[in-house]
Every structure is written in structure tokens, then in C-alpha cells.
Motif scaffolding. Structure first.
Motif, PDB file in Angstrom:
ATOM      1  N   LEU A  45     -36.782 -12.279  -5.455  1.00 34.54           N
ATOM      2  CA  LEU A  45     -36.677 -12.234  -3.998  1.00 34.54           C
ATOM      3  C   LEU A  45     -37.579 -11.154  -3.408  1.00 34.54           C
ATOM      4  N   LEU A  46     -37.812 -10.099  -4.166  1.00 38.72           N
ATOM      5  CA  LEU A  46     -38.716  -9.041  -3.721  1.00 38.72           C
ATOM      6  C   LEU A  46     -40.106  -9.613  -3.448  1.00 38.72           C
ATOM      7  N   LEU A  47     -40.534 -10.567  -4.289  1.00 34.27           N
ATOM      8  CA  LEU A  47     -41.835 -11.216  -4.114  1.00 34.27           C
ATOM      9  C   LEU A  47     -41.911 -12.043  -2.844  1.00 34.27           C
ATOM     10  N   ARG A  48     -40.755 -12.399  -2.291  1.00 40.09           N
ATOM     11  CA  ARG A  48     -40.723 -13.290  -1.128  1.00 40.09           C
ATOM     12  C   ARG A  48     -40.597 -12.546   0.200  1.00 40.09           C
ATOM     13  N   ILE A  49     -40.547 -11.238   0.139  1.00 41.69           N
ATOM     14  CA  ILE A  49     -40.442 -10.451   1.374  1.00 41.69           C
ATOM     15  C   ILE A  49     -41.810 -10.396   2.059  1.00 41.69           C
ATOM     16  N   PRO A  50     -41.921 -10.808   3.311  1.00 41.59           N
ATOM     17  CA  PRO A  50     -43.208 -10.747   4.016  1.00 41.59           C
ATOM     18  C   PRO A  50     -43.769  -9.329   4.035  1.00 41.59           C
ATOM     19  N   GLY A  51     -45.068  -9.213   3.842  1.00 37.32           N
ATOM     20  CA  GLY A  51     -45.716  -7.910   3.906  1.00 37.32           C
ATOM     21  C   GLY A  51     -45.743  -7.149   2.599  1.00 37.32           C
ATOM     22  N   ILE A  52     -45.158  -7.723   1.538  1.00 34.33           N
ATOM     23  CA  ILE A  52     -45.147  -7.051   0.235  1.00 34.33           C
ATOM     24  C   ILE A  52     -45.908  -7.913  -0.759  1.00 34.33           C
ATOM     25  N   GLY A  53     -47.007  -7.388  -1.289  1.00 33.38           N
ATOM     26  CA  GLY A  53     -47.836  -8.131  -2.228  1.00 33.38           C
ATOM     27  C   GLY A  53     -47.475  -7.846  -3.672  1.00 33.38           C
ATOM     28  N   LEU A  54     -48.205  -8.465  -4.587  1.00 33.89           N
ATOM     29  CA  LEU A  54     -47.906  -8.342  -6.013  1.00 33.89           C
ATOM     30  C   LEU A  54     -47.972  -6.902  -6.508  1.00 33.89           C
ATOM     31  N   LYS A  55     -49.029  -6.186  -6.121  1.00 35.41           N
ATOM     32  CA  LYS A  55     -49.163  -4.799  -6.574  1.00 35.41           C
ATOM     33  C   LYS A  55     -48.045  -3.928  -6.035  1.00 35.41           C
TER      34      LYS A  55
END
Length: 419
Positions: free
Chosen positions: A336-346
Motif C-alpha cells: 500500500l505504501l507503493l500506492r500512495i500518491p507522491g511517493i516513488g520507488l526510491k
């Protein structure tokens, strides 16, 4: 050598090649161990950037712009009034070596119109790559555009000398292909893709047992779709792309916005050229499918046939699924962390590492580099500064657009300047 004639050919055939899109890291690891020319290890293609940030380039040309087909969307269609030219095999080899020695390029991207038939054209493309490898001892990057309808034997030989092979599917749907390129058959695209996929699988299996197994297309295969020439929705396009990734183990699918190159009643009007922003949204969706764990049906479905051009697809999804948010940045799982807008892979990886040692607050998140103007509306953390409950998704979308408008205009302006 007639340098003026070569220069003229280069001008014509380099210009015609600009419609082939392949601007990404190559992923090839062809080492130079024989004191030859070039080394494609870690290198990319088409003025792209490698993982370590280097910008690389390659000679990108057509072998010829003569073609036996009359595809409505193609600048080299046989009925189009354009100046024609064709390179000899040795001329392409010499150009590649001369350009490489002058440090202009680090590889070759070679495509072609189809003259005589698919196998005849494919044979000549292979001859170029074979001469470069065996006669010139060239170890730089080579990308060959495979010819639809080429034989299995030629597809196998091509992969022994090229780092990457690609067959352009051109139109995302069978119906669109039948309308705009009636001379071509859908199965002519699928057959070489299947052959390349199987050869790559076989190479990987054999190389585990026999280290000296000849490399086969070490950078994999890719394809390209023309967007907007036949009226497909974004859902049609991305469902096709998803199919190619899963069925043929594609390294990349490229999306090329329709550029009017000829007047034809089957094509959209000249003033309806596909906006660059639509291309950008398709690539963002592609990225979410490959690296962020999204299912295609979450992003595009019967209720959402086209992507929202105002906001990126991850933010669009989050606004439609606000019941999942806000999440606590210090406890939420990676998926779910990956799906938060504004947060990329790095940033996701930095957050996972940092929260092992302490609870994160807004200041920590700013330092990590997440896009706070979007992310703050979907998370909580060890601070309370930005906790705001917006009354509706539409209101929240407008708030984010308002706070992002300056950056958005700059971003789009930068993209346009590249073209």
C-alpha cells in the motif's frame, strides 16, 4: 565512397527513423573481452540515461524507406510522395564504425521499410549486425527492428548478433490494424514475438548448464504502438500492452502519439494530433503495472475507459479509493505504501529503511523527497500538521491541482521542449 550521396541517404533515412520510439536503458551486458570496438555493458539507447545517470546515444536509421505496404499511418507508405533512398549493407557498417570512432554514438538502432518481402529485408538487417560483430569486432549495442512475417530461422539468427529485437505491433487492436494496414496480418506480428520469447527462454536454460552458450538477444524484446490513429480508448491500449508483457515477456512497450504524415480518410483530422500528455499518462500507467503492483483493471475498466489527463494515474486511483486512506506511514505495508500518491520507488525503500530506527514525521518525509503536496492528503505520521479532511474527492483533486499548477506547467513545458 561517394560522401555526398551517403550524406544525402543519411539525411533521408535518419529523418524517416524518428518515428521509431525506443528511449530506455538497454539492459544488455555484452562485455568487450576481445580488444574489439565498443562495449554495451550498462549502456542505453536513443539519447537515454543509464542507471548511473549517463546519457548515451546511437545511430538510428532505416536501411531503406522503400516499402511494399501502404499503411495509412506510415510516412514510408508506398503511395506517399517522399524522397526514397536505401543503404547498402556495407555503408551502414562503415557509418556505424566511423561514428563510433569519433565518439558520436555508442551503438546502432536499425529499422527498415519492407522491400521485396519480409525475409529479404530481414536478411539484410542481419547482415549488418553480423558484419559488425564478426568482421569489425564491434561490441557496442545493436537494436534490430524485426520484420513482421520473417521466418523463424532468421529470427533466431538475428538474436545471435543483436542485443535487442523488436517487432512493432503498430496498431493496438486487430480491427484497427485491418482498417489502416489491410495488407498486414495480425499473426505476422505474433509469430516472430513468440519465436524470440522461446529462444530467450531456451538460452537462459542452456546457459545455466553450459556457460559458453551463445548469447541470444540479452536485452530482450520490445514493441511499439501508435496511439490515436484508430480511435482506441486508453483501456484498449493498456490491455493490449498488458497482454504483450505477460504473453511475450516484453522488456518494454512503447507508446507513440499519432503524427499526421499523410492525408487519408481513414485517419483522424490533422488538427487532432494526440496530445503529448496522453502519451505521458500511458507511460505512467505502464510503470505502475510493471513496478508498483497495480492490476490493469484497477486503473482502466468499463467505468474508466480513458486516463484522467489532469492528474497522474496513481493519484486518480487514490481519489477513487479514498476509503483505503489515510494510512500511517510508520506502519503501512509496502504494497500500500507503493500506492500512495507522491511517493516513488526510491522513496518507498528509504521509508522502509528509516522507520526501522524511528517513527517518521513530516520533516523526515520532506528530507526523503516525497511530493508532499500530494502525499500529505493520504497519510498520517508522527506529526499532525497536515491532517485535513477534505469533503470530497473532487474538492481534493482541485486542491492538489491548485498547489501543483506551477510545477505541472514547468514539467509539461520541459517535456514539450524535448520534441
Amino acid at each position: 565512397m561517394d560522401y555526398e550521396r551517403i550524406k544525402e541517404k543519411l539525411s533521408i533515412l535518419a529523418d524517416a527513423a524518428k518515428y521509431d520510439v525506443s528511449c530506455s536503458s538497454s539492459g544488455s551486458k555484452r562485455k568487450n573481452t576481445t580488444n574489439g570496438l565498443g562495449d554495451s555493458s550498462g549502456m542505453g539507447i536513443c539519447h537515454s540515461y543509464t542507471e548511473d545517470g549517463r546519457c548515451v546515444s546511437l545511430l538510428k536509421i532505416l536501411l531503406t524507406n522503400h516499402c511494399i505496404f501502404d499503411c495509412a499511418y506510415c510516412v514510408t507508405r508506398k503511395s506517399n510522395e517522399v524522397k526514397r533512398a536505401a543503404f547498402k549493407v556495407q555503408e551502414v557498417v562503415d557509418l556505424t564504425i566511423h561514428f563510433y570512432r569519433r565518439n558520436y554514438i555508442e551503438g546502432l538502432f536499425l529499422s527498415s521499410g519492407i522491400f521485396k518481402d519480409a525475409d529479404y529485408t530481414m536478411e539484410r538487417l542481419i547482415q549488418v549486425a553480423k558484419k559488425l560483430r564478426l568482421e569489425e569486432n564491434f561490441n557496442g549495442y545493436i537494436h534490430l527492428k524485426s520484420i513482421p512475417g520473417g521466418s523463424d530461422e532468421l529470427m533466431r539468427e538475428a538474436g545471435l548478433y543483436a542485443d535487442r529485437l523488436s517487432v512493432n505491433i503498430e496498431i493496438p487492436t486487430k480491427s484497427g490494424l485491418k482498417l489502416l494496414a489491410p495488407d498486414k496480418k495480425h499473426e505476422d506480428f505474433m509469430k516472430p514475438m513468440e519465436k524470440v520469447k522461446n529462444e530467450i527462454i531456451q538460452y537462459k536454460q542452456e546457459s545455466r548448464l553450459i556457460k559458453s552458450t551463445p548469447k541470444y538477444a540479452p536485452a530482450g524484446q520490445s514493441t511499439q504502438m501508435i496511439i490515436g490513429a484508430s480511435g482506441e480508448s486508453d483501456r484498449d491500449i493498456m490491455y493490449s500492452a498488458n497482454f504483450f508483457y505477460k504473453k511475450y515477456n516484453m522488456k518494454r512497450v512503447y507508446y507513440s502519439g499519432y503524427v499526421p504524415v499523410a492525408e487519408d480518410p481513414r485517419l483522424p483530422a490533422l488538427n487532432s494530433q494526440v496530445p503529448l500528455l496522453r502519451e505521458n499518462r500511458l507511460y505512467q500507467t505502464d510503470w505502475l503495472l510493471r513496478f508498483y503492483g497495480f492490476d490493469i483493471r484497477e486503473l482502466l475498466n468499463e467505468q474508466h475507459l480513458n486516463l484522467d489527463l489532469e492528474v497522474d494515474p496513481k493519484l486518480s486511483w487514490a481519489l477513487r479509493n479514498r476509503h483505503l486512506f489515510p494510512v500511517n506511514i510508520n506502519r503501512v505495508e509496502k504494497q500500500l505504501l507503493l500506492r500512495i500518491p507522491g511517493i516513488g520507488l526510491k522513496s518507498v525503500n528509504k521509508i522502509l529503511q528509516a522507520r526501522k530506527f524511528r517513527k517518521l514525521n513530516w520533516e523526515h518525509l520532506k528530507n526523503i523527497g516525497i511530493a508532499m503536496n500530494r502525499a500529505k492528503h493520504f497519510i498520517t505520521c508522527d506529526s499532525r500538521e497536515f491532517e485535513v479532511k477534505e469533503p470530497s474527492s473532487e474538492y481534493l483533486k482541485n486542491v492538489i491541482l491548485k498547489t501543483s499548477s506551477g510545477k505541472f506547467r514547468k514539467e509539461i513545458g520541459t517535456q514539450l521542449s524535448l520534441f
